[in-house]
Design an enzyme around this catalytic site. Structure first.
Site, PDB file in Angstrom:
ATOM      1  N   HIS A 189      23.340  15.607  38.369  1.00  0.00           N
ATOM      2  CA  HIS A 189      24.630  15.817  37.706  1.00  0.00           C
ATOM      3  C   HIS A 189      25.734  15.776  38.748  1.00  0.00           C
ATOM      4  O   HIS A 189      25.546  16.176  39.890  1.00  0.00           O
ATOM      5  CB  HIS A 189      24.666  17.141  36.942  1.00  0.00           C
ATOM      6  CG  HIS A 189      24.289  18.336  37.764  1.00  0.00           C
ATOM      7  ND1 HIS A 189      22.977  18.626  38.077  1.00  0.00           N
ATOM      8  CD2 HIS A 189      25.028  19.299  38.359  1.00  0.00           C
ATOM      9  CE1 HIS A 189      22.927  19.727  38.816  1.00  0.00           C
ATOM     10  NE2 HIS A 189      24.172  20.150  39.018  1.00  0.00           N
TER      11      HIS A 189
ATOM     12  N   ASP B 179      31.050  23.080  32.286  1.00  0.00           N
ATOM     13  CA  ASP B 179      30.187  23.979  33.043  1.00  0.00           C
ATOM     14  C   ASP B 179      30.321  25.394  32.486  1.00  0.00           C
ATOM     15  O   ASP B 179      31.419  25.861  32.193  1.00  0.00           O
ATOM     16  CB  ASP B 179      30.556  23.954  34.538  1.00  0.00           C
ATOM     17  CG  ASP B 179      29.465  24.562  35.410  1.00  0.00           C
ATOM     18  OD1 ASP B 179      28.822  23.806  36.163  1.00  0.00           O
ATOM     19  OD2 ASP B 179      29.242  25.788  35.322  1.00  0.00           O
TER      20      ASP B 179
ATOM     21  N   GLY C 223      22.367  23.606  47.563  1.00  0.00           N
ATOM     22  CA  GLY C 223      22.880  24.443  46.480  1.00  0.00           C
ATOM     23  C   GLY C 223      22.502  23.977  45.089  1.00  0.00           C
ATOM     24  O   GLY C 223      22.987  24.530  44.100  1.00  0.00           O
ATOM     25  N   GLN C 224      21.644  22.952  45.002  1.00  0.00           N
ATOM     26  CA  GLN C 224      21.248  22.484  43.668  1.00  0.00           C
ATOM     27  C   GLN C 224      20.384  23.539  42.977  1.00  0.00           C
ATOM     28  O   GLN C 224      19.437  24.063  43.567  1.00  0.00           O
ATOM     29  CB  GLN C 224      20.472  21.160  43.773  1.00  0.00           C
ATOM     30  CG  GLN C 224      20.173  20.553  42.396  1.00  0.00           C
ATOM     31  CD  GLN C 224      19.538  19.160  42.470  1.00  0.00           C
ATOM     32  OE1 GLN C 224      19.225  18.664  43.563  1.00  0.00           O
ATOM     33  NE2 GLN C 224      19.353  18.545  41.325  1.00  0.00           N
TER      34      GLN C 224
HETATM   35  P1  AMP Z   1      23.979  22.855  40.718  1.00  0.00           P
HETATM   36  O1  AMP Z   1      24.048  24.120  41.523  1.00  0.00           O
HETATM   37  O2  AMP Z   1      24.672  21.688  41.366  1.00  0.00           O
HETATM   38  O3  AMP Z   1      22.551  22.535  40.291  1.00  0.00           O
HETATM   39  O4  AMP Z   1      24.826  23.128  39.420  1.00  0.00           O
HETATM   40  C1  AMP Z   1      24.302  23.543  38.210  1.00  0.00           C
HETATM   41  C2  AMP Z   1      25.480  23.875  37.328  1.00  0.00           C
HETATM   42  O5  AMP Z   1      25.038  23.936  35.991  1.00  0.00           O
HETATM   43  C3  AMP Z   1      26.137  25.230  37.644  1.00  0.00           C
HETATM   44  O6  AMP Z   1      27.513  25.030  37.955  1.00  0.00           O
HETATM   45  C4  AMP Z   1      25.934  26.035  36.364  1.00  0.00           C
HETATM   46  O7  AMP Z   1      27.037  26.866  36.069  1.00  0.00           O
HETATM   47  C5  AMP Z   1      25.744  24.939  35.332  1.00  0.00           C
HETATM   48  N1  AMP Z   1      24.951  25.302  34.171  1.00  0.00           N
HETATM   49  C6  AMP Z   1      23.729  25.868  34.161  1.00  0.00           C
HETATM   50  N2  AMP Z   1      23.281  26.025  32.905  1.00  0.00           N
HETATM   51  C7  AMP Z   1      24.255  25.539  32.089  1.00  0.00           C
HETATM   52  C8  AMP Z   1      24.397  25.414  30.684  1.00  0.00           C
HETATM   53  N3  AMP Z   1      23.444  25.835  29.836  1.00  0.00           N
HETATM   54  N4  AMP Z   1      25.528  24.864  30.200  1.00  0.00           N
HETATM   55  C9  AMP Z   1      26.498  24.442  31.045  1.00  0.00           C
HETATM   56  N5  AMP Z   1      26.420  24.515  32.383  1.00  0.00           N
HETATM   57  C10 AMP Z   1      25.315  25.066  32.906  1.00  0.00           C
END
Ligand code: AMP
Ligand code: ZN
Length: 113
Positions: A101, A32, A94-95
């Site tokens: 994922h 992440d 919170g998505q």
């Molecule tokens: P969610 O809030 O469950 O949709 O989580 C999305 C997650 O993706 C967050 O923890 C972000 O920090 C992570 N994220 C977003 N863009 C990237 C990226 N390019 N590479 C790695 N992690 C990412």
């Protein structure tokens, strides 16, 4: 969001860089970008599925592979093999990235929630 504008699809296709931890035919694991724990990985199906709500019966095997990937990741952890899996399903939960994922969190004692 279409998969053409999806950040995780771009990572899977190789057009956006990411720190890849592990992958197989169905699943990729990346670090992440904004870690919330000492170990914070994202377990992502290579098939674009928006969220758990959107899963279909034909996705059953892929859904199982997400959990088995968590098991495999834990076996490579040094120290405690304890981990927490989190799925934010829907904007109200919170998505922010609308490609399914699992957050794999480890490396610290987790507080109750
Ligand atoms: P969610 O809030 O469950 O949709 O989580 C999305 C997650 O993706 C967050 O923890 C972000 O920090 C992570 N994220 C977003 N863009 C990237 C990226 N390019 N590479 C790695 N992690 C990412
Ligand atoms: Zn996607």
């Amino acid at each position: 969001m279409s998969q053409h504008a999806c950040v995780f699809c771009a990572i899977i296709q190789g057009s956006l860089p990411a720190h890849i931890i592990m992958q197989n035919d169905a699943v990729i694991v990346i670090k992440d970008i904004a870690p919330k724990a000492p170990v914070h990985y994202l377990i992502i199906p290579k098939k674009h599925v928006t969220d758990i709500t959107s899963l279909e019966q034909q996705d059953a095997q892929m859904a199982g592979q997400l959990l088995l990937m968590a098991q495999q990741l834990a076996s490579h952890l040094s120290g405690s093999q304890a981990f927490r899996l989190v799925v934010n399903n829907g904007a109200d939960a919170g998505q922010k990235v609308f490609h399914l994922h699992l957050h794999f969190l480890s490396g610290q004692v987790m507080t109750d929630f």
